[in-house]
Design a protein around this motif. Structure first.
Motif, PDB file in Angstrom:
ATOM      1  N   THR A  97       0.843  -1.196   0.000  1.00  0.00           N
ATOM      2  CA  THR A  97       0.000   0.000   0.000  1.00  0.00           C
ATOM      3  C   THR A  97       0.880   1.249   0.000  1.00  0.00           C
ATOM      4  OG1 THR A  97      -1.637  -1.203   1.327  1.00  0.00           O
ATOM      5  CG2 THR A  97      -1.854   1.213   1.215  1.00  0.00           C
ATOM      6  N   ALA A  98       0.572   2.195  -0.881  1.00  0.00           N
ATOM      7  CA  ALA A  98       1.271   3.483  -0.955  1.00  0.00           C
ATOM      8  C   ALA A  98       2.744   3.333  -1.306  1.00  0.00           C
ATOM      9  CB  ALA A  98       1.121   4.262   0.355  1.00  0.00           C
ATOM     10  N   ARG A  99       3.074   2.266  -2.034  1.00  0.00           N
ATOM     11  CA  ARG A  99       4.465   2.056  -2.426  1.00  0.00           C
ATOM     12  C   ARG A  99       4.519   1.393  -3.794  1.00  0.00           C
ATOM     13  NH1 ARG A  99       8.595  -1.760   1.020  1.00  0.00           N
ATOM     14  NH2 ARG A  99       7.194  -3.367   0.211  1.00  0.00           N
ATOM     15  N   SER A 100       5.522   1.739  -4.569  1.00  0.00           N
ATOM     16  CA  SER A 100       5.783   1.106  -5.859  1.00  0.00           C
ATOM     17  C   SER A 100       7.106   0.369  -5.770  1.00  0.00           C
ATOM     18  CB  SER A 100       5.865   2.180  -6.957  1.00  0.00           C
ATOM     19  OG  SER A 100       6.463   1.662  -8.132  1.00  0.00           O
ATOM     20  N   GLY A 129       8.246   6.518  -0.677  1.00  0.00           N
ATOM     21  CA  GLY A 129       7.066   7.378  -0.684  1.00  0.00           C
ATOM     22  C   GLY A 129       6.913   8.148  -1.977  1.00  0.00           C
ATOM     23  N   GLY A 160       6.473   6.691  -4.703  1.00  0.00           N
ATOM     24  CA  GLY A 160       5.565   5.901  -5.517  1.00  0.00           C
ATOM     25  C   GLY A 160       6.192   5.507  -6.831  1.00  0.00           C
ATOM     26  N   THR A 176       1.711   9.581  -3.895  1.00  0.00           N
ATOM     27  CA  THR A 176       0.566   8.710  -3.598  1.00  0.00           C
ATOM     28  C   THR A 176      -0.587   9.521  -3.033  1.00  0.00           C
ATOM     29  OG1 THR A 176      -0.171   6.812  -2.267  1.00  0.00           O
ATOM     30  CG2 THR A 176       1.518   8.226  -1.304  1.00  0.00           C
ATOM     31  N   THR A 177      -1.786   8.958  -3.152  1.00  0.00           N
ATOM     32  CA  THR A 177      -2.981   9.613  -2.588  1.00  0.00           C
ATOM     33  C   THR A 177      -3.137   9.324  -1.097  1.00  0.00           C
ATOM     34  OG1 THR A 177      -4.339   7.695  -3.187  1.00  0.00           O
ATOM     35  CG2 THR A 177      -4.186   9.499  -4.798  1.00  0.00           C
ATOM     36  N   PHE A 178      -2.391   8.351  -0.588  1.00  0.00           N
ATOM     37  CA  PHE A 178      -2.506   8.010   0.827  1.00  0.00           C
ATOM     38  C   PHE A 178      -1.784   9.048   1.688  1.00  0.00           C
ATOM     39  CE2 PHE A 178      -3.223   3.935  -1.242  1.00  0.00           C
ATOM     40  CZ  PHE A 178      -4.257   3.400  -0.494  1.00  0.00           C
ATOM     41  N   ARG A 233       6.484  10.523   4.869  1.00  0.00           N
ATOM     42  CA  ARG A 233       7.779  10.109   4.312  1.00  0.00           C
ATOM     43  C   ARG A 233       8.920  10.356   5.290  1.00  0.00           C
ATOM     44  NH1 ARG A 233       9.278  12.523  -1.132  1.00  0.00           N
ATOM     45  NH2 ARG A 233      10.883  10.890  -0.930  1.00  0.00           N
ATOM     46  N   SER A 262       9.315  13.575  -6.555  1.00  0.00           N
ATOM     47  CA  SER A 262       9.066  12.137  -6.698  1.00  0.00           C
ATOM     48  C   SER A 262       9.627  11.580  -7.998  1.00  0.00           C
ATOM     49  CB  SER A 262       7.558  11.855  -6.615  1.00  0.00           C
ATOM     50  OG  SER A 262       6.853  12.560  -7.634  1.00  0.00           O
TER      51      SER A 262
END
Length: 466
Positions: free
Chosen positions: A110-113, A201, A203, A208-210, A214, A230
């Protein structure tokens, strides 16, 4: 196992499985397994941040952290060995986590790539490696310094253009490498500051939308800063290029010393004797003792230089942000780290216990040439003769001495005074090798007093922590 047998995270978007050969070509698990513990550490910090910001519950955060820790321990015990079906280390860890703790494991991403994840892992790895290499540099410097202390008054011919130039204190020669490696140590400290920035953070490329924090995650991981952009966070590899450039310079310095050791150990020089613990023999010539350690270091320098070129070419045409090309940075980076560490270890052992300076031969060598010719010119200049005139006069003396088979020390006082009436009996003391060295007492020179000061300064620097 068929490389495409394990469903990928993105497989629902596609109608057919990845071709097995392409799966093999695409996978990085064979080399990015190097990052596994750093990936676990980064993921634990991410899980704690998700719980801290109430994106997941505290219970879920604890389950993620403990499950990741179990994977770490299993890996250390050899119980977790992800294969090619895992594609990369990041997917391997996440898949195993879900097996261990169930669907909660699926919340880790979640909230990570993987883009900011791999960037974080690589920086955690490189921070650790830089610290270890800097410690190795200190150990190498300490060995050189110990040798230098033993040889302050041992003389060695100094060279320019690989021609005899002026005699030196052997300690002064060794201290030149202490200075080089001091720059290496400082340079890695500079690189560390640019490695010590968290991309976590960022992404995939746009954040991210979350409601993540960070800075909280960065603090958990000990990062001093976070990337302010980012796009830059996921695509920056300047830090890797800088590191390999710094590693290349370390190898330049080790290779230069290696070349000198190779020459010194030759029958033509005979300045050092190689000990059996750091030399090899010939398969056909029983008399040989080969300097394999410095030869290998000299050779391995080229592979690190090649990695630097590869990384520069890799990055030069990449549009923002992440591109699969960036997978190619790992092998270059990992191999550069391993190579520089292995070479530092080998050269430290070689200089500490693998060779012995032949002081008798060194002392003889500085008496059998014309490397004191400049001191004759300086002698006349000190008595009021213009230096260029004195220089030309001494050049003629050297030429005639070579014809007659004499060295400058062999000329009689009458011969000296026939050259110029300013010569007096003290000329013999002035051109004696030990006096030639001692007289060069300008700051940074080879004079014994200066060398003692340089030794003290070097000891002080080696006590520095940062």
């Amino acid at each position: 196992m068929n490389p495409s047998a394990q469903p990928q995270t993105w497989s629902q978007r596609f109608e057919t499985a990845l071709h097995p050969a392409i799966a093999q070509f695409n996978a990085s698990i064979s080399f990015d397994i190097e990052l596994i513990e750093y990936d676990i550490t980064g993921s634990q910090a991410h899980a704690k941040m998700l719980a801290h910001t109430n994106i997941i519950s505290s219970e879920e955060g604890e389950a993620l952290v403990s499950g990741l820790e179990q994977i770490r321990q299993d890996y250390r015990k050899g119980l977790f060995k992800p294969g090619i079906d895992a594609e990369d280390v990041h997917f391997a860890v996440e898949h195993r986590l879900t097996e261990l703790i169930g669907d909660t494991g699926k919340k880790l991403h979640t909230a990570r790539s993987r883009n900011d994840q791999v960037g974080t892992d690589t920086r955690l790895y490189l921070r650790d490696q830089i610290n270890q290499i800097r410690s190795q540099l200190r150990a190498f410097q300490t060995v050189l310094l110990t040798l230098a202390e033993q040889h302050v008054e041992t003389l060695i011919p100094g060279y320019t253009h690989l021609q005899r130039a002026q005699p030196l204190s052997l300690a002064h020669h060794l201290l030149a490498y202490v200075e080089m490696t001091q720059r290496d140590w400082e340079r890695l400290g500079d690189v560390y500051r640019r490695v010590d920035i968290s991309p976590l953070g960022s992404g995939a490329l746009a954040g991210t939308t979350f409601p993540i924090d960070r800075h909280y995650a960065a603090d958990l991981l000990g990062f001093s800063q976070v990337y302010a952009n980012s796009l830059d966070g996921v695509s920056d590899r300047d830090f890797a290029i800088e590191f390999v450039a710094a590693a290349s310079l370390i190898l330049v310095h080790l290779s230069r010393l290696s070349e000198e050791v190779i020459l010194w150990a030759s029958e033509e020089f005979r300045f050092v004797t190689l000990k059996d613990s750091c030399a090899t023999g010939s398969s056909i010539m029983p008399q040989k003792k080969n300097p394999d350690v410095p030869e290998l270091v000299r050779g391995k320098a080229g592979r690190v230089f090649g990695h630097l070129q590869a990384l520069l070419v890799l990055m030069k045409g990449l549009p923002l942000a992440y591109n699969k090309d960036l997978q190619e940075d790992k092998e270059a980076l990992f191999d550069s780290v391993k190579t520089v560490r292995a070479c530092l270890e080998a050269m430290t052992i070689l200089m500490q216990e693998g060779l012995e300076f032949r002081t008798d031969r060194l002392n003889q060598a500085v008496t059998e040439d014309f490397s004191n010719a400049t001191d004759v010119a300086d002698y006349l200049a000190a008595k009021g003769v213009p230096f260029r005139e004195a220089y030309n006069m001494v050049g003629k003396v050297v030429k005639t001495s070579l014809v007659s088979g004499k060295l400058l020390k062999d000329l009689t006082l009458e011969e000296w005074q026939a050259i110029h009436p300013a010569f007096e009996p003290d000329i013999y003391e002035a051109i004696a090798p030990r006096q030639v060295v001692a007289a060069r007492n300008s700051y940074g020179g080879t004079g014994f007093a200066q060398v003692q000061q340089a030794l003290s300064a070097a000891k002080e620097r080696l006590s520095q922590v940062n």
